[in-house]
Design a protein around this motif. Structure first.
Motif, PDB file in Angstrom:
ATOM      1  N   ALA A 120      -1.425  -5.492  -3.277  1.00 15.90           N
ATOM      2  CA  ALA A 120      -1.752  -4.204  -2.666  1.00 15.90           C
ATOM      3  C   ALA A 120      -1.142  -3.038  -3.439  1.00 15.90           C
ATOM      4  CB  ALA A 120      -1.265  -4.181  -1.218  1.00 15.90           C
TER       5      ALA A 120
ATOM      6  N   THR B  22       0.847  -1.203   0.000  1.00 15.00           N
ATOM      7  CA  THR B  22       0.000   0.000   0.000  1.00 15.00           C
ATOM      8  C   THR B  22       0.879   1.248   0.000  1.00 15.00           C
ATOM      9  OG1 THR B  22      -1.650  -1.224   1.259  1.00 15.00           O
ATOM     10  CG2 THR B  22      -1.920   1.155   1.158  1.00 15.00           C
TER      11      THR B  22
ATOM     12  N   PHE C  51      -6.218  -6.575   1.266  1.00 12.68           N
ATOM     13  CA  PHE C  51      -6.145  -5.168   0.848  1.00 12.68           C
ATOM     14  C   PHE C  51      -7.532  -4.542   0.767  1.00 12.68           C
ATOM     15  CE2 PHE C  51      -7.668  -4.478  -3.402  1.00 12.68           C
ATOM     16  CZ  PHE C  51      -7.259  -5.489  -4.240  1.00 12.68           C
TER      17      PHE C  51
ATOM     18  N   GLY D 161      -7.703  -1.416   2.796  1.00 19.25           N
ATOM     19  CA  GLY D 161      -7.962  -0.273   1.918  1.00 19.25           C
ATOM     20  C   GLY D 161      -9.189   0.518   2.341  1.00 19.25           C
TER      21      GLY D 161
ATOM     22  N   ALA E  59       1.366   3.619  -3.322  1.00 18.53           N
ATOM     23  CA  ALA E  59       0.858   4.991  -3.189  1.00 18.53           C
ATOM     24  C   ALA E  59       1.949   6.024  -3.454  1.00 18.53           C
ATOM     25  CB  ALA E  59       0.276   5.202  -1.796  1.00 18.53           C
TER      26      ALA E  59
ATOM     27  N   SER F  93      -4.551   6.619   4.296  1.00 17.80           N
ATOM     28  CA  SER F  93      -3.524   6.264   3.309  1.00 17.80           C
ATOM     29  C   SER F  93      -3.088   7.476   2.492  1.00 17.80           C
ATOM     30  CB  SER F  93      -4.017   5.157   2.378  1.00 17.80           C
ATOM     31  OG  SER F  93      -5.204   5.545   1.740  1.00 17.80           O
TER      32      SER F  93
ATOM     33  N   ILE G  74      -4.216   5.552  -5.529  1.00 12.89           N
ATOM     34  CA  ILE G  74      -4.423   6.570  -4.485  1.00 12.89           C
ATOM     35  C   ILE G  74      -3.850   7.916  -4.936  1.00 12.89           C
ATOM     36  CG2 ILE G  74      -3.863   7.251  -2.109  1.00 12.89           C
ATOM     37  CD1 ILE G  74      -3.901   4.269  -1.388  1.00 12.89           C
TER      38      ILE G  74
ATOM     39  N   ALA H 128      -2.973   0.267  -4.785  1.00 12.15           N
ATOM     40  CA  ALA H 128      -2.596   1.511  -4.106  1.00 12.15           C
ATOM     41  C   ALA H 128      -2.059   2.566  -5.063  1.00 12.15           C
ATOM     42  CB  ALA H 128      -1.555   1.221  -3.021  1.00 12.15           C
TER      43      ALA H 128
END
Lengths: 505, 159
Positions: A69, A30, A376, A380, A34, A387, A76, A73
């Motif tokens: 993940a 994640t 996730f 998430g 991201a 996040s 994001i 991610a």
């Protein structure tokens, strides 16, 4: 694979250490996904050598968690600051960012999680259903077929390598050449080792991956750093965006789900094509969904449907990519290329034996992928707003961290300083390739498949007493050869025809 | 972004030539099959690959030459370096210098943790981070590597 195998595999995975490292992998994935500048490939490349120090199952759990993940991610940053965290998230920025600007950032993040989960789960189910039958088909393969399969994989990678196919071909052949360094498996002669004993075993695949996808990426980001854009991004991050509710309404989900189910199928098929990763899948699915949508004018301007399709498409490739890798030994994308190298280091060979002798381990892989998706989804949704804080990490901090972790991760493979030197050299070469627009995928694939190609070719020539026409006397091999020729030369011929058209007009 | 293909073309031409020389002249590897058994020598595959790289390198160099002369073959163009680009290139050199010094120091002293600590300080100083952050970062990352790898996985970072 029988029910007993599945049950046994499931029971083996219900251990605290497996779940713990799976969770760590999801958390890392994640964060990595991201952060702009870090990709799923880089994360998996750096973490893989570290997993060799863990139990095989535990290490695999961490990699699966990270991979699944990281892909989701990447959406994001695409949604919140219009900067895809991974290449597969490009199309999520088209609709996600406008939605965030409309104050619906939370909804966009929620759709990203939910429909990434849907895409991932459908592709895993298809993988479970179709992998074994495809692998069974490969029982009839002999050396010519394996040579042609490897050549086909390489040709696909070259064909999708952008405008200049010549650059892709050069790097593909260079990768194959690097794979020949070391002791010849048939005659035992030393080849291009320059009397270094560490090179007798050949060039290890993981240091090359870390160098190309880790260090080279960092160097390129330093090279291409633009202060103005960095300040704009910082301003966007600190802007107080009202994220709003996370979950879409039941009515929205009812409208989006049928389309996204179809996209999952398509994405899985695209993922099965060697070298076609999440980015290609997302672009194809988003473009075609827009064509066939009743609300096509909304696409690119904050379409919830467009975002859902993109999210489904980029996670949907995972099952397809794994299928090709496990059955044919051809990586479907760059992450499965690393996984292929990892499997080989564990002494496993892709093909039908993965579903017979190693059925237990293979079923563990599938179950871990399912767990990773569920993980996730929960993480998430629970941390969607939190996040976004990941975006506050400064890019220079990421550069420093990654450069150190590249050294540590590379050394951990074999405890050899020479691997670190190889990683550094590939990092420099990777920077050179990026500056001059060379696609690095063919090099990686050439290095991975080169030894298979050479062994298969030389074995086939022994059987045929040196007759090269033997490759065309076998139907599957012949068909694959035709496909290779078309894959490599059709884009060139089309390009020449397109250039001639304005002239003739 | 440099897109002219002359330099990479020349690089690969020389690379192909270098490997051809190694295979044929230095290591004198057997290339073709010596009899009717069809067993090609150890040098066969590397020879083919090196030859292909050499030929394609020439092709890329010619492509680059045409780009330079402005013929309609490719869409590349060389961009003049602006001050930011020059600063970035300087940063790259300094980064690489620090990286190289770190590796050499590790090899000579075998003290990986100390070298990592100093390298972390140097890199953050290079990117003009505040001193509090530099020291905190260096301590945290060194402690993390020591705890996880040296203490946890028993990795002996002996170069």
């Amino acid at each position: 694979m029988t029910a007993e195998v599945w049950i046994s595999a499931f029971q083996d995975l219900l251990r605290f250490d497996v779940m713990f490292y799976l969770f760590i992998g999801i958390l890392l994935g994640t964060v990595i996904g991201a952060l702009p500048g870090l990709s799923a490939t880089m994360g998996v490349a750096i973490i893989t050598p570290i997993t060799f120090w863990l139990d095989k199952t535990v290490g695999l759990a961490m990699i699966m968690g990270l991979w699944n993940a990281a892909v989701f991610a990447g959406g994001i940053t695409a949604i919140l600051i219009n900067t895809p965290g991974t290449p597969a998230s490009i199309t999520q920025a088209f609709d996600g960012y406008p939605l965030a600007k409309q104050g619906k950032g939370g909804l966009a993040l929620g759709i990203n999680v939910l429909y990434s989960f849907l895409g991932g789960m459908v592709s895993i189910i298809l993988l479970i259903l179709f992998a074994q039958p495809i692998a069974k088909f490969t029982i009839s393969f002999t050396s010519p077929e394996y040579f042609m399969i490897a050549l086909f994989g390489l040709s696909m990678m070259v064909a999708v390598s952008g405008d200049n196919i010549l650059k892709g071909m050069i790097l593909g052949v260079f990768g194959i050449l690097l794979s020949t360094i070391g002791i010849d498996p048939i005659s035992g002669a030393r080849r291009m080792t320059f009397n270094y004993t560490n090179l007798n075993a050949g060039i290890d695949f993981i240091p090359v991956m870390i160098g190309l996808f880790g260090l080279a990426e960092i160097l390129h980001q330093i090279y291409a750093h633009n202060q103005e854009n960095a300040l704009k991004e910082k301003a966007l991050r600190s802007e107080n965006l009202k994220l709003g509710r996370i979950l879409p309404s039941f009515k929205q989900m009812k409208e989006l789900t049928p389309r996204c189910l179809l996209v999952s199928f398509v994405a899985t098929i695209i993922g099965a094509i060697p070298a076609a990763g999440g980015d290609i899948s997302a672009i194809i699915c988003w473009g075609n969904s827009k064509k066939f949508s009743k609300k096509s004018e909304e696409y690119g301007h904050g379409s919830v449907e467009g975002l859902a399709v993109s999210s489904t498409a980029n996670n949907g490739v995972i099952g397809g990519a794994m299928c090709t890798m496990l059955t044919l030994g051809l990586p479907g994308d760059s992450v499965t290329a690393i996984l292929l190298g990892s499997l080989m280091m564990y002494g496993l060979t892709p093909g039908y034996t993965m579903f017979t002798e190693n059925a237990g381990f293979t079923s563990q892989i599938f179950i871990l992928m399912i767990f990773a998706n569920i993980g996730f989804l929960i993480l998430g949704l629970a941390t969607a707003k939190a996040s976004a804080k990941v975006l506050n990490v400064n890019q220079q901090t990421v550069w420093a961290c990654v450069s150190i972790l590249c050294i540590v991760g590379t050394f951990c493979i074999n405890n050899r300083f020479s691997d670190v030197i190889i990683m550094a050299a590939m990092g420099l070469l990777g920077l050179f390739f990026k500056i001059y627009d060379f696609p690095t995928g063919p090099l990686v694939l050439g290095l991975l498949l080169g030894s298979t190609m050479e062994k298969s070719m030389r074995r086939a020539l022994v059987v045929s007493h040196g007759d090269f026409f033997y490759f065309f006397q076998r139907p599957i091999s012949c068909v694959l050869f035709v496909v290779v020729i078309l894959t490599l030369f059709a884009p060139i011929i089309l390009k020449i025809k397109r250039k001639k058209l304005p002239l003739s007009n | 972004m440099h897109k002219n293909n002359m330099l990479p073309g020349a690089f690969f031409t020389l690379l192909g030539l270098f490997f051809l020389y190694i295979i044929v002249a230095v290591e004198q590897m057997q290339i073709v099959s010596s009899g009717a058994d069809g067993i090609y020598g150890a040098g066969f595959f590397p020879f083919i690959c090196s030859l292909l790289i050499f030929v394609m390198g020439i092709g890329l160099t010619l492509q680059g030459l045409k780009q330079r002369k402005g013929m309609a073959f490719s869409d590349g163009a060389t961009v003049q370096a602006d001050p930011e680009q020059k600063r970035n290139v300087r940063n790259i050199w300094q980064f690489l210098a620090g990286f190289a010094v770190m590796l050499i120091a590790w090899k000579l002293t075998r003290q990986f943790i100390v070298c990592t600590f100093l390298y972390a300080i140097y890199i953050n100083y290079l990117f003009k981070r505040p001193w509090k952050f530099i020291l905190a970062f260096a301590f945290i990352i060194t402690a993390f590597i020591y705890l996880m790898f040296v203490w946890g996985f028993s990795v002996q970072f002996i170069a």
